[in-house]
Design a protein around this motif. Structure first.
Motif, PDB file in Angstrom:
ATOM      1  N   LEU A 124       0.967 -12.248   3.150  1.00 54.09           N
ATOM      2  CA  LEU A 124       0.090 -12.405   4.300  1.00 54.09           C
ATOM      3  C   LEU A 124      -0.640 -13.689   4.690  1.00 54.09           C
ATOM      4  CD1 LEU A 124      -2.279  -9.005   2.909  1.00 54.09           C
ATOM      5  CD2 LEU A 124      -0.127  -9.164   4.394  1.00 54.09           C
ATOM      6  N   TYR A 177       9.204  -2.516   2.643  1.00 56.60           N
ATOM      7  CA  TYR A 177       8.312  -2.588   3.603  1.00 56.60           C
ATOM      8  C   TYR A 177       7.141  -1.636   3.468  1.00 56.60           C
ATOM      9  CZ  TYR A 177      10.933  -6.225   5.452  1.00 56.60           C
ATOM     10  OH  TYR A 177      11.927  -7.418   5.796  1.00 56.60           O
ATOM     11  N   ILE A 178       7.627  -0.268   3.112  1.00 54.60           N
ATOM     12  CA  ILE A 178       6.906   0.777   3.041  1.00 54.60           C
ATOM     13  C   ILE A 178       5.755   0.697   1.830  1.00 54.60           C
ATOM     14  CG2 ILE A 178       6.631   3.457   2.357  1.00 54.60           C
ATOM     15  CD1 ILE A 178       9.358   3.506   3.699  1.00 54.60           C
ATOM     16  N   PHE A 180       5.270  -2.498   0.251  1.00 56.31           N
ATOM     17  CA  PHE A 180       4.194  -3.456   0.849  1.00 56.31           C
ATOM     18  C   PHE A 180       2.911  -3.196   1.584  1.00 56.31           C
ATOM     19  CE2 PHE A 180       3.179  -6.650   3.840  1.00 56.31           C
ATOM     20  CZ  PHE A 180       3.074  -7.968   2.845  1.00 56.31           C
ATOM     21  N   ASN A 181       3.249  -2.260   2.536  1.00 58.25           N
ATOM     22  CA  ASN A 181       1.919  -1.740   3.168  1.00 58.25           C
ATOM     23  C   ASN A 181       1.153  -0.982   2.432  1.00 58.25           C
ATOM     24  OD1 ASN A 181       2.607  -2.855   6.093  1.00 58.25           O
ATOM     25  ND2 ASN A 181       4.307  -1.380   6.268  1.00 58.25           N
ATOM     26  N   LYS A 182       1.646  -0.254   1.543  1.00 52.94           N
ATOM     27  CA  LYS A 182       0.833   0.733   0.816  1.00 52.94           C
ATOM     28  C   LYS A 182      -0.297   0.007   0.032  1.00 52.94           C
ATOM     29  CE  LYS A 182       1.114   3.828  -3.414  1.00 52.94           C
ATOM     30  NZ  LYS A 182       0.274   4.793  -2.804  1.00 52.94           N
ATOM     31  N   LYS A 185      -2.039  -3.352   2.872  1.00 56.03           N
ATOM     32  CA  LYS A 185      -2.911  -3.087   4.098  1.00 56.03           C
ATOM     33  C   LYS A 185      -4.305  -3.195   4.065  1.00 56.03           C
ATOM     34  CE  LYS A 185      -2.554   0.536   7.700  1.00 56.03           C
ATOM     35  NZ  LYS A 185      -2.131   1.653   8.041  1.00 56.03           N
ATOM     36  N   PHE A 188      -5.378  -6.765   5.535  1.00 51.52           N
ATOM     37  CA  PHE A 188      -4.706  -7.066   7.055  1.00 51.52           C
ATOM     38  C   PHE A 188      -6.029  -7.667   7.795  1.00 51.52           C
ATOM     39  CE2 PHE A 188      -0.683  -4.229   7.212  1.00 51.52           C
ATOM     40  CZ  PHE A 188      -0.361  -4.873   6.391  1.00 51.52           C
ATOM     41  N   PHE A 196       1.105  -7.669  11.402  1.00 50.45           N
ATOM     42  CA  PHE A 196       1.743  -7.105  10.193  1.00 50.45           C
ATOM     43  C   PHE A 196       2.648  -5.824  10.359  1.00 50.45           C
ATOM     44  CE2 PHE A 196      -2.041  -9.579   8.599  1.00 50.45           C
ATOM     45  CZ  PHE A 196      -1.124 -10.622   7.865  1.00 50.45           C
ATOM     46  N   SER A 197       3.086  -5.506  11.654  1.00 49.48           N
ATOM     47  CA  SER A 197       4.011  -4.488  11.689  1.00 49.48           C
ATOM     48  C   SER A 197       5.546  -4.888  10.922  1.00 49.48           C
ATOM     49  CB  SER A 197       4.495  -4.582  13.328  1.00 49.48           C
ATOM     50  OG  SER A 197       5.135  -5.365  13.598  1.00 49.48           O
ATOM     51  N   THR A 198       6.294  -3.800  10.730  1.00 54.69           N
ATOM     52  CA  THR A 198       7.339  -3.826   9.767  1.00 54.69           C
ATOM     53  C   THR A 198       8.231  -4.738  10.447  1.00 54.69           C
ATOM     54  OG1 THR A 198       7.188  -1.766   8.876  1.00 54.69           O
ATOM     55  CG2 THR A 198       9.328  -2.538   8.926  1.00 54.69           C
ATOM     56  N   ILE A 201       6.934  -8.516  10.232  1.00 54.67           N
ATOM     57  CA  ILE A 201       7.249  -8.854   8.814  1.00 54.67           C
ATOM     58  C   ILE A 201       8.660  -9.386   8.472  1.00 54.67           C
ATOM     59  CG2 ILE A 201       6.990  -8.421   6.220  1.00 54.67           C
ATOM     60  CD1 ILE A 201       4.782  -6.473   6.991  1.00 54.67           C
TER      61      ILE A 201
END
Length: 423
Positions: A124, A177-178, A180-182, A185, A188, A196-198, A201
């Motif tokens: 980030l 990435y899934i 990661f977002n979990k 997020k 952010f 920070f969209s897939t 990134i």
């Protein structure tokens, strides 16, 4: 400059960062290390600032379930069950580790951050200030695709076609990435204006993130299609033997056995250390191969019935011992594979996990030793066959000495320091 090093994992993950710390400290920079709490004593003895990550991560790997996954014990059903449980335990810790990464960056306020691929949070602030952050990786085949090799998580299997090798990077990293977002997020909002969209990134990691692949370009040449931000720097290691004093018994043993090997599984453990140690050491004695056995973290154990040709140690600096030996039998970690190659040692790898299968094939492809047998469902007969080739094939030693000479000039310390500290 104040430089923060962030690494999560076992000793094999930490050592490249300690090598980096030594270089930067010698160049006059102030170094802070955010490592698992188990490495506090090591870091503080070296004189660097230390911030501790939750010690439960390494304790989890050393648990019964962790050893089962690392060493391949039990049926397929048990392996799947244990892997799932290990992942659940690991995921529950990620929130703690991520917050600790944020807190360390906020408190140290470093001029540069060098972080391990497992340090999820660091992506980030890296996207917000790309010139300030570097990812240090002792292994390839994670971010930047290579047509000859699939993503490292699939290294246990033989490479596919070039098309499918390249496709595996997209497939595996989309799943990453899934995850990661979990976990990240919630943070952010701290970085206003950063996408920070897939897609964003992925583009950042492939084309903007400065990645220091601290591996040998002789063993793994940089593909022509990789971007300029992907640097294959050569293999760096700290001076581990500057205060090492071998005991007289070891020196007498080395004099008695001028052609000997090192047996080590590094920081790897397995659920059957006594059984596997017995099989390997008895096979060494059967073929009259003298060996120093590095007991280390418990992946190998002392066999009371072994004779004088087997010498046990709890730890030994690779940069001191390997140049004195014919070869090494090991787990196939990146650092050990590089130490051995740079020392001109013949190698026989018993891979345990992920990247170790990759190094096993790469070392064999360079003619530095035979293709080794996995720790999973360890086969004593296959090991014995590979051992005979390892010990008796003169081409391996010739190739090892040739590769070692090519590796000597690769690692340019001053160039790497300038790359990191340039404004």
């Amino acid at each position: 400059m104040k430089i923060l090093l962030v690494a999560i994992g076992t000793r094999g993950d930490i050592e490249p960062f300690l090598a980096q710390a030594e270089m930067l400290n010698n160049d006059g920079h102030v170094v802070y290390c955010l490592f698992p709490e188990q490495f506090r004593e090591t870091v503080e003895k070296l004189g660097y600032g230390f911030l501790g990550l939750d010690r439960r991560f390494l304790e989890m790997l050393d648990s019964k379930i962790g050893k089962s996954v690392m060493g391949g014990a039990g049926s397929v059903f048990e392996m799947i069950k244990n892997f799932y449980q290990l992942m659940r335990n690991s995921l529950s810790l990620q929130k703690v580790l991520i917050q600790q990464q944020k807190d360390a960056i906020d408190s140290v306020r470093p001029d540069r951050v060098i972080y391990h691929p497992k340090a999820l949070y660091c992506t980030l602030p890296a996207m917000a200030e790309p010139k300030k952050y570097f990812q240090l990786s002792p292994i390839p085949n994670l971010l930047h695709p290579h047509a000859e090799y699939p993503h490292l998580s699939l290294s246990k299997w033989k490479p596919f076609s070039a098309k499918w090798n390249l496709r595996t990077y997209d497939l595996v990293n989309k799943a990453r990435y899934i995850a990661f977002n979990k976990f990240v997020k919630p943070y952010f909002g701290d970085f206003q204006g950063v996408d920070f969209s897939t897609k964003s990134i992925k583009n950042f990691e492939l084309n903007q993130l400065q990645v220091l692949y601290q591996i040998s370009p002789t063993l793994y040449p940089k593909p022509a299609n990789w971007p300029a931000v992907a640097h294959i720097t050569g293999f760096f290691a700290r001076n581990q033997n500057q205060n090492y004093q071998p005991d007289a018994e070891l020196e007498a043993w080395l004099a008695k056995y001028p052609k000997a090997i090192l047996l080590t599984f590094g920081s790897m453990s397995n659920p059957k250390p006594l059984q596997i140690s017995t099989q390997i050491i008895q096979t060494l004695e059967k073929h009259r191969i003298p060996a120093i056995v590095n007991l280390s973290w418990g992946g190998l154990q002392k066999i009371d019935s072994s004779g004088n040709s087997i010498f046990y140690v709890n730890q030994i600096p690779y940069d001191w011992i390997l140049p004195k030996l014919y070869g090494i039998i090991h787990h196939g970690g990146s650092g050990t594979s590089h130490f051995a190659a740079k020392s001109g040692a013949v190698q026989l790898i018993v891979p345990h996990i992920m990247d170790q299968y990759f190094w096993n094939r790469l070392i064999h492809a360079h003619g530095l030793g035979p293709n080794g047998t996995s720790i999973h469902n360890f086969d004593a007969n296959r090991f014995e066959s590979a051992l005979g080739d390892f010990w008796n094939n003169p081409e391996y030693k010739i190739n090892a000495k040739s590769i070692a000479q090519k590796m000597i000039p690769e690692a340019d310390r001053q160039h790497l320091i300038q790359l990191i500290t340039q404004v």
